[in-house]
Design a protein around this motif. Structure first.
Motif, PDB file in Angstrom:
ATOM      1  N   GLU A  95     -95.627 -33.682  -1.484  1.00 28.77           N
ATOM      2  CA  GLU A  95     -96.803 -33.772  -1.471  1.00 28.77           C
ATOM      3  C   GLU A  95     -97.460 -32.858  -0.091  1.00 28.77           C
ATOM      4  O   GLU A  95     -98.627 -32.440  -0.059  1.00 28.77           O
ATOM      5  CB  GLU A  95     -97.363 -34.663  -2.053  1.00 28.77           C
ATOM      6  CG  GLU A  95     -97.292 -36.156  -0.770  1.00 28.77           C
ATOM      7  CD  GLU A  95     -97.576 -37.328  -0.895  1.00 28.77           C
ATOM      8  OE1 GLU A  95     -98.426 -37.692  -2.127  1.00 28.77           O
ATOM      9  OE2 GLU A  95     -97.826 -38.777  -0.328  1.00 28.77           O
ATOM     10  N   GLU A 142     -95.035 -33.793  -9.434  1.00 34.56           N
ATOM     11  CA  GLU A 142     -95.067 -33.558  -8.148  1.00 34.56           C
ATOM     12  C   GLU A 142     -95.766 -31.643  -7.727  1.00 34.56           C
ATOM     13  O   GLU A 142     -96.791 -31.554  -7.070  1.00 34.56           O
ATOM     14  CB  GLU A 142     -94.461 -33.887  -7.039  1.00 34.56           C
ATOM     15  CG  GLU A 142     -93.594 -35.067  -6.438  1.00 34.56           C
ATOM     16  CD  GLU A 142     -93.360 -36.198  -8.369  1.00 34.56           C
ATOM     17  OE1 GLU A 142     -93.418 -37.345  -7.367  1.00 34.56           O
ATOM     18  OE2 GLU A 142     -92.634 -35.173  -8.997  1.00 34.56           O
ATOM     19  N   ASN A 156     -99.523 -30.294  -6.262  1.00 32.13           N
ATOM     20  CA  ASN A 156     -99.399 -29.585  -4.998  1.00 32.13           C
ATOM     21  C   ASN A 156     -99.076 -28.414  -5.411  1.00 32.13           C
ATOM     22  O   ASN A 156     -98.119 -27.813  -5.734  1.00 32.13           O
ATOM     23  CB  ASN A 156     -98.098 -29.771  -3.934  1.00 32.13           C
ATOM     24  CG  ASN A 156     -98.125 -29.100  -3.137  1.00 32.13           C
ATOM     25  OD1 ASN A 156     -98.783 -28.270  -2.510  1.00 32.13           O
ATOM     26  ND2 ASN A 156     -97.092 -29.695  -1.928  1.00 32.13           N
TER      27      ASN A 156
END
Length: 318
Positions: free
Chosen positions: A253, A279, A283
């Motif tokens: 992250e 994740e 991001n």
């Protein structure tokens, strides 16, 4: 970032993950690459051996290559990338982790999946001593976990680092360790354990107060090795503590440079936790590609240029 739809289509035989993994690790050969070795000192007075190869013309760009568990800078998955990048105007520096260049390192501790200071030393060397203005990092397996952890830790990432690639990366070390101990991976686990134990035997003469023959005989599995040596030598409580703290999943992250993660869905070394879909979606800097095939570092294509190598070059050239 949206998940990347992979276009990888291997030759029929190499759709089998086991065959792709074994062929790539044992039978693949890379010819015509000239490497020059340089030894640098680390911040804690150990050493790293770096194997350099260069583009035909002087380049302001370099790719740092990090090998996997018990690998080295002459493994085909390293030299294949180095050769391709050199042919496309980018220098390459292949890092041998401590004790992996043919000579034991100076200390009882060596390297592990979460040891990022050595990578930082290499990055600084490339920027400060070699004057590269563009630095890329490509890690494979264990080296990929180090790459992701380095980029996501609470440290200042030099502006010269433009992008990174992580191939066949066990972002969740406990899950990957669980898979490696499964029957399907028994042959691989035995091979890894033997290499690691052989290196530990070398340290007996220099560190008799830290390790004995009896200690080594008690190491029956890879987890035993991490329980006895890796964790204790590097300041962790035990294997579980090491796996938890060294896993790169928790650091994704924080990554702020464009980073490509490529994990094959038929990689027998990876657990379900090693496919960080959530994740990656959270991001914008993390790109996740999950080819159906490829095994562990086995993205074979005709012409001996692997799909993972071609994608790495495409990614840094974007």
């Amino acid at each position: 970032m949206p998940i990347i739809e992979s276009s990888y289509k291997p030759p029929f035989l190499f759709k089998n993950g086991f065959i792709a993994t074994v062929y790539s690790g044992i039978f693949r050969k890379i010819k015509g690459l000239q490497q020059q070795r340089e030894r640098i000192e680390t911040r804690d007075a150990d050493f790293l051996d770096l194997d350099w190869s260069y583009a035909e013309d002087k380049s302001d760009a370099v790719i740092i290559l990090l090998h996997g568990l018990e690998g080295h800078a002459q493994r085909p998955y390293v030299t294949g990338t180095a050769k391709l990048f050199n042919q496309n105007g980018i220098d390459a520096v292949a890092v041998n982790f401590r004790g992996c260049s043919g000579e034991d390192n100076r200390f009882y501790h060596s390297y592990h999946s979460g040891a990022t200071n050595d990578l930082d030393d290499v990055v600084q060397h490339c920027i400060q001593n070699k004057s590269y203005s563009k630095v890329y990092i490509k890690g494979i397996s264990l080296g990929a976990n180090i790459t992701l952890k380095y980029l996501g830790e609470k440290r200042i990432i030099p502006k010269e680092i433009k992008s990174a690639i992580a191939i066949s990366v066990p972002v969740h070390l406990n899950g990957s360790a669980r898979e490696l101990h499964a029957l399907k991976n028994k042959a691989f686990a035995i091979r890894f354990r033997q290499h690691l134990v052989d290196k530990l035997k070398v340290k007996i003469k220099r560190f008799p107060d830290r390790v004995t023959v009896e200690d080594i005989k008690s190491i029956k599995t890879l987890r035993d090795f991490d329980e006895y040596y890796t964790s204790k030598a590097h300041g962790f409580l035990d294997a579980s503590d090491y796996y938890e703290k060294a896993s790169s999943l928790q650091f994704l992250e924080n990554i702020e440079v464009p980073t490509l993660i490529m994990n094959a869905l038929n990689d027998s070394f990876l657990s379900p936790e090693c496919y960080p879909v959530k994740e990656a979606k959270a991001n914008a800097n993390v790109y996740l590609e999950m080819p159906k095939f490829g095994g562990h570092v086995g993205f074979i294509q005709k012409g001996n240029i692997y799909y993972s190598e071609k994608r790495a070059l495409e990614f840094v050239q974007k």
